[in-house]
Each structure stands twice: as C-alpha cells, then as structure tokens.
Design an enzyme around this catalytic site. Structure first.
Site, PDB file in Angstrom:
ATOM      1  N   HIS A  78       0.820  -1.215   0.000  1.00 37.45           N
ATOM      2  CA  HIS A  78       0.000   0.000   0.000  1.00 37.45           C
ATOM      3  C   HIS A  78       0.855   1.267   0.000  1.00 37.45           C
ATOM      4  O   HIS A  78       0.352   2.351  -0.302  1.00 37.45           O
ATOM      5  CB  HIS A  78      -0.968  -0.002   1.187  1.00 37.45           C
ATOM      6  CG  HIS A  78      -0.350   0.285   2.520  1.00 37.45           C
ATOM      7  ND1 HIS A  78      -0.071  -0.699   3.434  1.00 37.45           N
ATOM      8  CD2 HIS A  78       0.055   1.443   3.093  1.00 37.45           C
ATOM      9  CE1 HIS A  78       0.458  -0.165   4.516  1.00 37.45           C
ATOM     10  NE2 HIS A  78       0.547   1.142   4.328  1.00 37.45           N
ATOM     11  N   ASP A 108       0.154  -7.614   1.493  1.00 41.92           N
ATOM     12  CA  ASP A 108       0.592  -6.227   1.632  1.00 41.92           C
ATOM     13  C   ASP A 108       2.115  -6.134   1.599  1.00 41.92           C
ATOM     14  O   ASP A 108       2.729  -5.437   2.416  1.00 41.92           O
ATOM     15  CB  ASP A 108       0.050  -5.601   2.918  1.00 41.92           C
ATOM     16  CG  ASP A 108       0.106  -4.073   2.886  1.00 41.92           C
ATOM     17  OD1 ASP A 108       0.276  -3.519   1.784  1.00 41.92           O
ATOM     18  OD2 ASP A 108      -0.012  -3.455   3.952  1.00 41.92           O
ATOM     19  N   SER A 187       4.903   2.323   7.950  1.00 39.28           N
ATOM     20  CA  SER A 187       4.510   1.200   7.094  1.00 39.28           C
ATOM     21  C   SER A 187       5.689   0.696   6.276  1.00 39.28           C
ATOM     22  O   SER A 187       6.380   1.466   5.617  1.00 39.28           O
ATOM     23  CB  SER A 187       3.395   1.629   6.139  1.00 39.28           C
ATOM     24  OG  SER A 187       2.266   2.022   6.856  1.00 39.28           O
TER      25      SER A 187
END
Length: 343
Positions: A78, A108, A187
């Site tokens: 993402h 992911d 992230s």
C-alpha cells in the site's frame, strides 16, 4: 428625455474604505472556512470520520529495509500502490531511484530494487515468527510522520490477528499485534526482536485518530520468507490452491440458511486437483439446486469460513498434499488433495 450624468459622484473616501474592509473580511472568512472544513465535517459526523481512519496508513510515503546484497528493498504494497516511480533514501542520506520487482496485495508486501553498486548497506538479519510469544519485547523502526530513523519499543500483545484488506480486499491473516508505537510513515519498516532479527513488517495501525493508539500490526516474517523470494524470482506470488470456486459473501448466506460452518464448494474446475480428488460443487437439476461438498477442516484444524481456508492453504506450498474434512449429504469423510498453482 434624461441623460446620464457625465460627472457621477464618486464615493466618499470613508465609504470606499468600508467596502474594501468588507470584501477583505469576506475573503478571509472564506479562507478560514475552507481551511477548517475537514474539522467541521468531522465535528458533525465523528463516527464516519473515525471509520474512515480506522486502518490509517497513508500512501506515498513509508519505510522499508534492505533484504539482500543484490539491493532488494522490502516494503508494504500500500506504500507504493499506484506510484509511477519510487525513491529510496538510505540511512547515510543517499537517494536512489528504485525499480519495482513484484507485489503481493494479499500479503501487503512489495519488493523494490536499487542499484547501489559495491556500497550496499548490509541486509537485515532474519529471525522466525512461529515461536513468538505474547509479552515478548519487540522494536519497530521507521519514519513516522516523516521523522527519519525512529525506533520505538513494546511487546507482542497478540498473535494470529486478521485484518480486512482496503476497499473490501483480501483479508490479511496471521498478523502480529504489538503495542510498539506505529504511526503513519512506519509502514513497511521492520519489526525486530531483542536480538535485532527481523520478525515482521509493520503494516497497519488501529486508530480512530490516525495516530498510534497502542495497537499496531505486522506481517510475520515466516510469511515474508515465503512471499519475498517468489516476488524476486518471478515478480508475483503464486498461491497454493485446490482448484475450486468459493465466494465469501455467498458462503455466509449459505451458512445462515443451513446453520452450519465451513466452506461450501461452488464449482470444481475441470482437470483440477479438486476434481482428481473427487470433490463436487453445487449442481442444478430437476430437483432444483443441490449442494455439493462443504469443507469443514484441513489437516485436522477447523475451517470456519473462506478466509480461514485461504489462510491455511497459504501456509503450505504448491505440491504439498493436504487432508480435507469434507461433508456431503450429511456424511463426513477425509479427502487428500495435492495443491496446485493458484492465482
């Protein structure tokens, strides 16, 4: 006949000043309203605003780590989703353009590659996640809110969590939950154990406010070790599959109608491993719709729904033989299936 006055009376200076001040005040008010519009919307609909921010990690910026001496960089899917190019900034301040190698949205995970020549930084040492314990100390590294090279610590607060993908995407299974502070920008960064070994990739936070609330999630390194080598080799992850058609929403309806748990086989692909094993899907005949097989377990572990079945399959590899617990017409039996390449 009336003629226009060739010498119209000009407004008095004080009247001109008042008009100018009024216009300026209107413009300022509009600018302030525009600036505080998001806050006003959140005030009148706090529930909707909280729901929008529940799994809040913005795209476009994030963290990552060096995977090997070839210059592969691992981050979250993402983080780079929809990007046309990417720039990797190393800890010594060097910037490099990175090429996309492969992605696995279901996990992911994304892999980039940079050409750093003979001055590549060392790869992160890899640990394991199968032996993690709740309460174990962990460290999260990343760039929260653009603050470079940040380290936070905490513990493993839960294991084997599941999170729905964005916009109704595939559910991500087996996640590590931690109370180490993870914020937007973390992230893709590594989650380390006390020995400095990689045990996960920070992937999401649970927070109505969009900032750390003590509940963060990471993809376990055992999953990373299965996915990343395939992405480097082929550019995509090939999931082990049975060769059957299933659907999460329809499965829930069938469960409610029959008051049962498990995964209903909707269709069996011709020539698939499932067909060779004798599995059967739903058929339509003169009597109407006839249910086929319902998978209730795999290798002795229960399978309650489609997400759980896919997660258990994802723990195996193509060519493995699994034992399915299958119910048909009220009779339970075991079926051995050799897993085939999926999509």
């Amino acid at each position: 006949m009336a003629y226009p006055d060739p010498y119209p009376q000009r407004p008095a200076p004080d009247q001109f000043v008042r008009r100018w001040l009024f216009i300026t005040a209107c413009v300022a008010a509009l600018m302030l309203f525009w600036q505080f519009l998001p806050a006003i919307e959140a005030w009148f609909s706090p529930r909707e605003a909280a729901e929008r921010n529940v799994f809040s990690v913005p795209r476009g910026t994030g963290s990552g780590f060096i995977w090997d001496d070839a210059g592969h960089v691992v981050t979250n899917f993402h983080v780079i989703q929809g990007a046309s190019d990417a720039t990797v900034k190393l800890a010594d301040g060097r910037d490099y353009q990175a090429a996309l190698v492969g992605v696995s949205p279901a996990h992911d995970i994304a892999v980039l590659k940079i050409g750093v020549g003979f001055q590549r930084p060392p790869a992160v040492p890899v640990g394991t996640s199968a032996d993690l314990k709740v309460g174990q100390k962990v460290f999260a590294i990343g760039n929260p809110f653009g603050l470079d090279w940040t380290l936070t610590n905490g513990i493993v607060s839960a294991l084997d969590r599941s999170l729905p993908g964005e916009s109704g995407g595939v559910t991500i299974e087996h996640l590590i939950q931690t109370d180490a502070a993870i914020n937007p920008g973390n992230s893709g960064g590594p989650l380390l154990d006390s020995a400095g070994r990689l045990i996960g990739i920070n992937t999401a936070i649970y927070s109505p406010s969009g900032a750390s609330a003590g509940i963060g999630f990471a993809v376990p390194v055992d999953t990373v070790m299965r996915v990343v080598p395939q992405l480097i080799k082929t550019g995509k992850y090939i999931r082990p599959a049975l060769g059957i058609k299933v659907d999460e929403q329809l499965n829930r309806r069938l469960q409610a109608l029959t008051s049962t748990q498990g995964v209903f086989v909707l269709r069996v692909a011709p020539g698939s491993a499932a067909q060779k094993a004798g599995l059967s899907g739903i058929t339509v005949g003169p009597e109407g719709i006839v249910p086929g097989d319902r998978i209730t377990g795999m290798d002795g572990a229960p399978v309650d729904d489609v997400a759980k079945l896919l997660a258990r399959l994802d723990d195996r590899k193509v060519g493995d033989v699994v034992v399915l617990s299958v119910e048909r017409a009220g009779k339970l039996r075991e079926v051995r299936v050799e897993l085939q390449p999926g999509i």
